[in-house]
Scaffold this active site. Structure first.
Site, PDB file in Angstrom:
ATOM      1  N   MET A 219     -11.526  -5.554   6.233  1.00  0.00           N
ATOM      2  CA  MET A 219     -10.642  -4.607   6.921  1.00  0.00           C
ATOM      3  C   MET A 219     -10.241  -5.188   8.273  1.00  0.00           C
ATOM      4  SD  MET A 219      -9.999  -2.071   4.995  1.00  0.00           S
ATOM      5  CE  MET A 219      -8.990  -1.232   6.234  1.00  0.00           C
TER       6      MET A 219
ATOM      7  N   MET B 277      -8.997   8.305   0.303  1.00  0.00           N
ATOM      8  CA  MET B 277      -9.735   8.723   1.517  1.00  0.00           C
ATOM      9  C   MET B 277     -10.254  10.144   1.344  1.00  0.00           C
ATOM     10  SD  MET B 277      -7.017   7.454   4.357  1.00  0.00           S
ATOM     11  CE  MET B 277      -6.411   5.770   4.411  1.00  0.00           C
TER      12      MET B 277
ATOM     13  N   SER C 104       0.855  -1.187   0.000  1.00  0.00           N
ATOM     14  CA  SER C 104       0.000   0.000   0.000  1.00  0.00           C
ATOM     15  C   SER C 104       0.887   1.232   0.000  1.00  0.00           C
ATOM     16  CB  SER C 104      -0.888   0.012   1.241  1.00  0.00           C
ATOM     17  OG  SER C 104      -1.414   1.313   1.419  1.00  0.00           O
TER      18      SER C 104
ATOM     19  N   SER D 175       2.890  -0.231   6.053  1.00  0.00           N
ATOM     20  CA  SER D 175       4.091   0.055   6.865  1.00  0.00           C
ATOM     21  C   SER D 175       5.108  -1.062   6.834  1.00  0.00           C
ATOM     22  CB  SER D 175       3.721   0.296   8.330  1.00  0.00           C
ATOM     23  OG  SER D 175       2.418   0.711   8.468  1.00  0.00           O
TER      24      SER D 175
ATOM     25  N   HIS E 283      -1.688  -1.558  -3.906  1.00  0.00           N
ATOM     26  CA  HIS E 283      -2.940  -1.158  -3.258  1.00  0.00           C
ATOM     27  C   HIS E 283      -2.933   0.358  -3.065  1.00  0.00           C
ATOM     28  CE1 HIS E 283      -6.404  -1.918  -0.583  1.00  0.00           C
ATOM     29  NE2 HIS E 283      -5.892  -1.007   0.223  1.00  0.00           N
TER      30      HIS E 283
ATOM     31  N   MET F 261     -12.264   4.613   0.170  1.00  0.00           N
ATOM     32  CA  MET F 261     -12.796   4.887   1.513  1.00  0.00           C
ATOM     33  C   MET F 261     -13.431   6.267   1.448  1.00  0.00           C
ATOM     34  SD  MET F 261      -9.605   3.369   3.655  1.00  0.00           S
ATOM     35  CE  MET F 261      -8.549   3.502   2.220  1.00  0.00           C
TER      36      MET F 261
ATOM     37  N   ASP G 117      -4.963   3.615  -1.584  1.00  0.00           N
ATOM     38  CA  ASP G 117      -5.989   3.999  -0.611  1.00  0.00           C
ATOM     39  C   ASP G 117      -6.503   5.403  -0.863  1.00  0.00           C
ATOM     40  OD1 ASP G 117      -6.133   1.729   1.213  1.00  0.00           O
ATOM     41  OD2 ASP G 117      -4.045   2.193   1.674  1.00  0.00           O
TER      42      ASP G 117
ATOM     43  N   HIS H 191      -8.791   1.177  -3.414  1.00  0.00           N
ATOM     44  CA  HIS H 191      -9.666   0.989  -2.250  1.00  0.00           C
ATOM     45  C   HIS H 191     -10.320   2.332  -1.943  1.00  0.00           C
ATOM     46  CE1 HIS H 191      -9.715   0.034   2.382  1.00  0.00           C
ATOM     47  NE2 HIS H 191     -10.931   0.095   1.872  1.00  0.00           N
TER      48      HIS H 191
ATOM     49  N   GLY I  77      -8.631   4.301   7.640  1.00  0.00           N
ATOM     50  CA  GLY I  77      -8.313   5.720   7.772  1.00  0.00           C
ATOM     51  C   GLY I  77      -6.834   6.004   7.912  1.00  0.00           C
ATOM     52  N   PHE I  78      -6.116   5.073   8.507  1.00  0.00           N
ATOM     53  CA  PHE I  78      -4.694   5.315   8.754  1.00  0.00           C
ATOM     54  C   PHE I  78      -3.871   4.057   8.577  1.00  0.00           C
ATOM     55  CE2 PHE I  78      -7.275   8.154  11.319  1.00  0.00           C
ATOM     56  CZ  PHE I  78      -6.764   9.393  10.956  1.00  0.00           C
TER      57      PHE I  78
ATOM     58  N   ASP J 102      -6.699  -6.189   4.849  1.00  0.00           N
ATOM     59  CA  ASP J 102      -6.044  -4.887   4.801  1.00  0.00           C
ATOM     60  C   ASP J 102      -5.960  -4.270   6.198  1.00  0.00           C
ATOM     61  OD1 ASP J 102      -5.121  -2.382   4.087  1.00  0.00           O
ATOM     62  OD2 ASP J 102      -6.959  -1.761   3.066  1.00  0.00           O
TER      63      ASP J 102
END
Ligand code: DX5
Ligand code: ZN
Length: 224
Positions: A136, A36, A7, A197, A32, A67, A34, A65, A141-142, A174
């Protein structure tokens, strides 16, 4: 075959093409991304222009993804930007069936995502049409959050149901995945394992991605 999906949320955005090239060279085949909106989740990331730029610098499968609230409004934009698969949240869609079909109608793989507090039962009516289900394993969100172990029960339920009921969806997980739990999630039935991470947050993202992939694949080999 189990896939690791780095990600980019955890990557250095100022040198994104280099970061992507490194994991690509490590043998990764999917990324991936993200998205948001600061409403469905409390954080804001990036949108179609960034995905378009990524599309221009890699041939990797781009898994987007969403969100965001009312994701159906933006499906065409993300498809045009270069997504190969797009997931929308069950919790964000008043008309989930329609949103999933919109994704498939533009030729992309459609995924239904569920938050940790949403049961698999919320997807009962769409399991036969989805290309993948995104479980999830943190509250979205983070990046960098702690894996929520009970979400694995949903992975096992989805895995059992696809075998018993003849569904063909992939299972994606995820949030909070690292070398210490990648084997467990693969063994539970995950096909696509997202890692932020634990790939881009590491000193050597390529080695980290390779290590995660080896760990996950070895775990599925011993699956009984
Ligand atoms: C969280 C995002 C994740 C995130 C994962 O809301 O959907 O994809 O990038 O990051 P890690 O692997 O650091 O938990
Ligand atoms: Zn994600």
């Amino acid at each position: 075959m189990v896939e690791i999906l780095p990600s980019i949320l955890a990557a250095d955005f100022a040198r994104l093409s280099g970061e992507i090239a490194a994991v690509e060279a490590a043998g990764v085949s999917m990324l991936h991304l993200d998205v948001m909106d600061g409403r469905f989740v409390p954080n804001i990331s990036f949108g179609p222009p960034v995905i378009r730029s990524i599309r221009e610098c890699t041939g990797l499968h781009l898994d987007v993804h969403l969100m965001i609230e009312d994701p159906a409004r933006y499906i065409a934009d993300f498809a045009r930007a270069g997504a190969d698969s797009i997931s929308v949240h069950q919790e964000a869609c008043a008309h989930l069936d329609r949103a999933l079909r919109m994704i498939q109608d533009v030729g992309k793989q459609a995924g239904a995502a569920i938050n940790p507090s949403t049961p698999v039962a919320a997807l009962d009516e769409v399991l036969e049409i989805v290309d993948f289900v995104l479980v999830m394993s943190v509250n979205p969100g983070f990046g960098g959050q702690k894996f929520i172990p009970r979400t694995l029960r949903k992975v096992m339920e989805l895995d059992r149901r696809r075998h018993e009921e003849g569904y063909t969806y992939k299972i994606e997980i995820d949030g909070g995945i690292h070398a210490g739990n990648a084997g467990d999630v693969a063994r539970a039935g995950c096909d696509w394992i997202v890692a932020g991470s634990s790939v881009f947050g590491e000193e050597d993202p390529a080695a980290a991605a390779r290590n995660l992939e080896r760990t996950a694949r070895e775990a599925t080999l011993v699956k009984v």
